[in-house]
Design a protein around this motif. Structure first.
Motif, PDB file in Angstrom:
ATOM      1  N   LEU A 105       0.845  -1.205   0.000  1.00  0.00           N
ATOM      2  CA  LEU A 105       0.000   0.000   0.000  1.00  0.00           C
ATOM      3  C   LEU A 105       0.878   1.251   0.000  1.00  0.00           C
ATOM      4  CD1 LEU A 105      -2.655  -1.239   2.558  1.00  0.00           C
ATOM      5  CD2 LEU A 105      -3.165  -0.535   0.219  1.00  0.00           C
ATOM      6  N   ALA A 155      -0.391   4.957  -0.760  1.00  0.00           N
ATOM      7  CA  ALA A 155      -1.856   4.939  -0.803  1.00  0.00           C
ATOM      8  C   ALA A 155      -2.433   6.192  -0.152  1.00  0.00           C
ATOM      9  CB  ALA A 155      -2.379   3.689  -0.110  1.00  0.00           C
ATOM     10  N   GLN A 156      -3.553   6.646  -0.686  1.00  0.00           N
ATOM     11  CA  GLN A 156      -4.276   7.772  -0.105  1.00  0.00           C
ATOM     12  C   GLN A 156      -5.678   7.291   0.266  1.00  0.00           C
ATOM     13  OE1 GLN A 156      -4.027  11.487  -2.312  1.00  0.00           O
ATOM     14  NE2 GLN A 156      -2.172  10.785  -3.347  1.00  0.00           N
ATOM     15  N   LEU A 166       3.400   0.381   3.900  1.00  0.00           N
ATOM     16  CA  LEU A 166       2.565   1.585   3.947  1.00  0.00           C
ATOM     17  C   LEU A 166       3.437   2.836   3.878  1.00  0.00           C
ATOM     18  CD1 LEU A 166      -0.054   0.482   6.614  1.00  0.00           C
ATOM     19  CD2 LEU A 166      -0.623   1.424   4.375  1.00  0.00           C
ATOM     20  N   ALA A 185       2.178   6.467   2.849  1.00  0.00           N
ATOM     21  CA  ALA A 185       0.719   6.404   2.771  1.00  0.00           C
ATOM     22  C   ALA A 185       0.106   7.562   3.554  1.00  0.00           C
ATOM     23  CB  ALA A 185       0.217   5.075   3.322  1.00  0.00           C
ATOM     24  N   ALA A 193       4.749   7.683   6.503  1.00  0.00           N
ATOM     25  CA  ALA A 193       3.284   7.654   6.481  1.00  0.00           C
ATOM     26  C   ALA A 193       2.709   8.806   7.301  1.00  0.00           C
ATOM     27  CB  ALA A 193       2.780   6.316   7.014  1.00  0.00           C
TER      28      ALA A 193
END
Length: 480
Positions: free
Chosen positions: A137, A140-141, A164, A167, A189
């Motif tokens: 991920l 990822a948003q 992540l 993210a 993140a």
């Protein structure tokens, strides 16, 4: 794809999709044969090309299916809800770069997940999922919450389990009881809410970093309570506005660093009620508003250089805190003692603050050359480096008593009998002990033999005592 190409199971899904109805193939985890098998290509066609029905909200809702092939939605835009719960995926789904409204894979079993740079306008629910490979991920948003309660991720040796990195999560990362075998990466993140990793288990076989959260940004709390971390917990450079809570957590990385929280800015850091950390504790250059560290959790090796904190909880006597400073692998760090002193002074415990300063001088003494150490021992024995001022009075009274008795029993001869004042053993001893002060006794009488050697000893001791007292007073005045 023509409608005639569909199997009975796929036809059920096709007909339910425009209405947003759920298709339940049952929760039996045994052999899921053709009556439960749906091709991933059918699902892709539905999501990208299926016509919408007026007055209905289309959605893909399937439970208990076996999905064959790759569900490939790379860079696709999907406005419909995707809920594929309790499903078996034969191949790894790919949502990389896609724009989704909502994704739910609760209780599903997957070979992995490729979703780098995916954008989800709602939440992502991976609750109770079982991944046999990496979950990617990165970048990822997610506007809502990322749910990973009781999720299990097992990565092949040498591969990360959960990625992540960079993210952005608009609400919370909720992953209590997460099980990850392989590195979990949260570097860079950003989480607008809290991170819940309570009772999680991070395992890094063979050593190395188990949880990497460098430069993590969290606008609320990060909770890793009752957890187990096998390997390094790396949160260097993190910015945590709330509390980093590691209570009851076991951190084990023998021979390496167990927790590296250096260069961090943290509202509160809690290390309590857990077993002793196995490995090095590194808090160098971090800024913590409230530091709650219990001595029983602190390992044998720490690194605390330039750690700053405003409050230190809970309130313990200085002897319980000082061993932690003595374990610093960087050697004698004056700043660490000053921080602990300041913490005690803020709560008005001046006695504990003096004990810390005394310990600082004793630790510093070990770094000096031999003559500096000798002088340090003299200061310590006489007045405790100025932090034991009553010792000066005790030494003075003891030496005065010894001298007074000795000279009273064996008075010295006067230099000039007709000019000498009447001999007084007490003031004669004070004349020897106290520099500068002159009662006229010392220059009027001349002891002989052992009494002369005693006078030499009293003069030298008096000078040492006076010098150490002045040094201690000067240090106290300058400190205040």
């Amino acid at each position: 794809m023509m409608i005639n190409d569909l199997s009975p199971a796929e036809r059920r899904v096709w007909e339910a999709f425009p209405r947003g109805a759920s298709v339940d193939f049952g929760t039996d985890t045994g052999d899921r044969g053709p009556e439960r098998t749906v091709r991933a290509s059918v699902l892709r066609t539905l999501l990208l090309t299926a016509p919408q029905r007026d007055g209905e909200v289309a959605a893909l809702k399937i439970q208990g299916a076996r999905i064959t092939g790759v569900l490939d939605l790379k860079y696709a835009t999907v406005d419909n809800v995707i809920r594929l719960s309790d499903c078996d995926f034969e191949e790894t789904p790919d949502f990389s770069g896609a724009q989704l409204s909502y994704l739910n894979l609760t209780k599903s079993a997957l070979p992995g997940l490729r979703s780098a740079r995916v954008r989800v306008d709602g939440g992502v629910r991976l609750t109770d999922c079982r991944f046999r490979g990496p979950v990617r991920l990165t970048g990822a948003q997610i506007s809502g919450t990322l749910f990973m309660e009781r999720t299990e991720v097992t990565a092949p040796d040498g591969e990360p389990a959960l990625l992540l990195n960079q993210a952005e999560i608009g609400e919370e990362l909720c992953a209590p009881e997460l099980r990850a075998r392989g590195e979990v990466r949260l570097a860079g993140a950003k989480v607008a809410g809290s991170l819940n990793l309570n009772r999680a288990r991070f395992e890094r076989p063979g050593g190395g970093i188990a949880l990497a959260a460098e430069t993590l940004t969290a606008e609320a709390d990060v909770e890793i309570r009752h957890a187990y971390v096998q390997g390094r917990l790396e949160i260097r450079g993190a910015r945590i506005a709330g509390r980093l809570d590691l209570s009851y957590t076991r951190m084990a990385n023998p021979g390496g660093t167990a927790l590296r929280a250096s260069s961090c800015v943290i509202g509160e850091l809690w290390l309590r009620n857990g077993p002793r950390m196995e490995g090095v504790l590194n808090l160098r250059r971090s800024q913590v508003e409230v530091l709650l560290v219990e001595p029983d959790v602190v390992p044998d090796q720490v690194r605390l250089n330039n750690l700053t904190y405003t409050s230190l909880l809970s309130h313990l006597p200085a002897p319980d805190r000082l061993p932690m400073l003595a374990r610093d692998t960087d050697g004698f760090i004056p700043h660490s003692y000053e921080q602990l002193t300041a913490a005690y002074r803020r709560i008005g415990d001046d006695d504990a603050a003096r004990l810390v300063q005394l310990a600082k001088q004793r630790r510093r003494r070990a770094t000096l050359p031999w003559f500096g150490r000798l002088w340090g021992y003299a200061q310590d024995a006489t007045v405790g480096y100025g932090f034991r001022p009553l010792r000066a009075a005790v030494w003075l009274l003891s030496l005065m008593a010894v001298g007074s008795v000795a000279y009273a029993l064996h008075p010295p001869h006067p230099l000039k009998a007709d000019e000498a004042p009447k001999f007084n053993a007490v003031f004669y001893t004070l004349d020897l002990l106290l520099p500068i002060i002159d009662f006229g006794q010392e220059r009027a009488y001349a002891p002989e033999g052992w009494a002369q050697w005693l006078s030499y000893a009293l003069v030298i001791t008096g000078w040492i005592l006076a010098t150490t007292v002045v040094t201690g007073v000067t240090r106290t005045v300058s400190r205040q």
